[in-house]
Design an enzyme around this catalytic site. Structure first.
Site, PDB file in Angstrom:
ATOM      1  N   LYS A 187       0.961  -1.207  -0.004  1.00  0.00           N
ATOM      2  CA  LYS A 187      -0.003   0.020   0.076  1.00  0.00           C
ATOM      3  C   LYS A 187       0.950   1.162  -0.033  1.00  0.00           C
ATOM      4  O   LYS A 187       0.395   2.283  -0.451  1.00  0.00           O
ATOM      5  CB  LYS A 187      -1.078   0.023   1.202  1.00  0.00           C
ATOM      6  CG  LYS A 187      -2.096  -0.786   1.043  1.00  0.00           C
ATOM      7  CD  LYS A 187      -3.175  -0.625   2.049  1.00  0.00           C
ATOM      8  CE  LYS A 187      -4.508  -1.449   1.891  1.00  0.00           C
ATOM      9  NZ  LYS A 187      -5.301  -1.227   2.828  1.00  0.00           N
ATOM     10  N   LYS A 200      -7.644 -13.175  -8.273  1.00  0.00           N
ATOM     11  CA  LYS A 200      -8.551 -13.366  -7.399  1.00  0.00           C
ATOM     12  C   LYS A 200      -9.730 -12.472  -7.601  1.00  0.00           C
ATOM     13  O   LYS A 200      -9.621 -11.251  -8.335  1.00  0.00           O
ATOM     14  CB  LYS A 200      -8.262 -13.072  -5.941  1.00  0.00           C
ATOM     15  CG  LYS A 200      -9.121 -13.193  -4.668  1.00  0.00           C
ATOM     16  CD  LYS A 200      -8.516 -12.891  -3.524  1.00  0.00           C
ATOM     17  CE  LYS A 200      -9.555 -12.572  -2.572  1.00  0.00           C
ATOM     18  NZ  LYS A 200      -9.039 -11.809  -1.473  1.00  0.00           N
ATOM     19  N   LYS A 253     -12.933  -6.958  -5.046  1.00  0.00           N
ATOM     20  CA  LYS A 253     -14.292  -6.261  -4.844  1.00  0.00           C
ATOM     21  C   LYS A 253     -13.955  -4.850  -5.487  1.00  0.00           C
ATOM     22  O   LYS A 253     -14.805  -3.874  -5.476  1.00  0.00           O
ATOM     23  CB  LYS A 253     -14.863  -5.987  -3.420  1.00  0.00           C
ATOM     24  CG  LYS A 253     -13.820  -6.058  -2.371  1.00  0.00           C
ATOM     25  CD  LYS A 253     -14.566  -6.381  -1.287  1.00  0.00           C
ATOM     26  CE  LYS A 253     -13.936  -5.430   0.045  1.00  0.00           C
ATOM     27  NZ  LYS A 253     -14.351  -5.067   1.161  1.00  0.00           N
TER      28      LYS A 253
END
Ligand code: TRP
Length: 335
Positions: A114, A196, A199
């Site tokens: 991040k 994967k 979202k």
């Protein structure tokens, strides 16, 4: 009810809830809802470590809350609440900060990733994120924490912090265990079956939301990436088809073997249509419930308020114990 072991999990209110979340996480939670005293939190303080648009953020958080209830998480049996409604989280985080080391936080894989991605907003919250997560878990004396594999390192840190604190002050926190869902429950992107299902995937065809319209679900499965063969088999070199098999199996509770026999030579078109149909039918009641809930904001907020009160009562017990152990003066009650 509170004699059962405490299960705790947090959900970031970002992106959309996908059928990957449904199959990999929510569906498992429903199955174990009776075995634990479960506490689920919309972790709205975690998600502000990256910038959120306030108006969108507020409506998304409430929408997530409604989606969890619509999926079958029962606000009577479990506690469902917003993290920011329970101030004890922020307070315990500060205390635990003083028992956490810069070195261990800097080593966190997610922080490293991040901080690269958010080089223009490398705020302290990104580094401190796992300490807030530890506070979430430890406040409720949770023994079981269902998380994805990507959160395992954070959970191990929470265990280390709890252990460290217990060693100095005596038994204070329950040491939480990680609860990884069954492997094979991982759902991949419909557009890139090696990634994967995420979202927050920028490609709208990659993921299916749990409250998506039947038409749109059908369209996305039709476009799902497969391969150039024509047999339906569960094989490592057929990631697209294998992913669809896992989805169909979870939605119908039929085994992969049974489905392979059923669809082996049915052709991809028919197979994809049936996968779409199974997803649509399974999610129909979820979407309908969700729409009903979102029409009644007052009811939703009322449940959220009750959830927060129940959570705060439990959290306060632990926080008071912690404050006492470290030598803070008890606040005198004036009456
Ligand atoms: N960090 C978790 C995630 O991104 C969310 C989370 C926050 C969480 N607090 C938690 C998960 C406590 C389990 C327990 O998925």
């Amino acid at each position: 009810m509170e004699k059962k072991p405490v299960l705790y999990s947090g959900i970031q209110p970002t992106g959309i809830l996908t059928i990957g979340n449904f199959i990999g996480a929510i569906n498992n939670w429903l199955k174990i809802q009776e075995d634990y005293f479960s506490i689920y939190s919309i972790v709205d303080l975690h998600a502000i470590t990256v910038r959120q648009d306030p108006i969108e953020y507020r409506s998304r958080a409430l929408s997530f809350y409604a989606q969890y209830i619509a999926c079958g998480l029962d606000p009577e049996k479990s506690i469902l609440y917003f993290q920011s409604h329970v101030h004890q989280h922020a307070e315990l985080t500060w205390i635990l900060n003083c028992y956490s080391y810069l070195g261990e936080l800097r080593r966190m894989t997610q922080y490293k990733e991040k901080s690269k991605k958010n080089a223009d907003n490398l705020n302290v919250g990104l580094l401190d994120y796992p300490v807030l997560m530890a506070a979430d878990i430890l406040l409720y004396q949770a023994s079981v924490v269902p998380v994805g594999i990507d959160q395992k390192q954070h959970l191990e840190l929470a265990r280390d912090i709890a252990d460290r604190f217990n060693n100095i002050y005596g038994q204070t926190f329950t040491i939480p265990e990680v609860y990884l869902g069954k492997q094979g429950n991982k759902i991949f992107s419909l557009q890139d079956p090696f990634a994967k299902m995420s979202k927050s995937d920028p490609n709208p065809d990659a993921a299916v939301s749990i409250i998506e319209s039947p038409d749109s679900i059908a369209r996305k499965f039709k476009r799902a990436v497969t391969d150039s063969e024509s047999v339906v088999e569960y094989r490592e070199d057929k990631p697209g088809i294998s992913n669809l098999l896992v989805i169909l199996s979870s939605m119908t509770d039929k085994s992969i073997d049974t489905l392979v026999k059923e669809y082996h030579d049915a052709g991809y078109k028919k197979f994809k249509e049936d996968v779409a149909e199974a997803v649509i039918e399974k999610l129909r009641p979820v979407r309908e419930d969700y729409e009903r809930l979102m029409k009644d904001k007052a009811y939703l907020l009322n449940i959220a308020g009750q959830g927060a009160s129940r959570a705060a009562a439990l959290a306060e017990r632990t926080l008071a114990k912690v404050k006492k152990k470290i030598g803070l003066i008890e606040r005198p009650s004036l009456n």
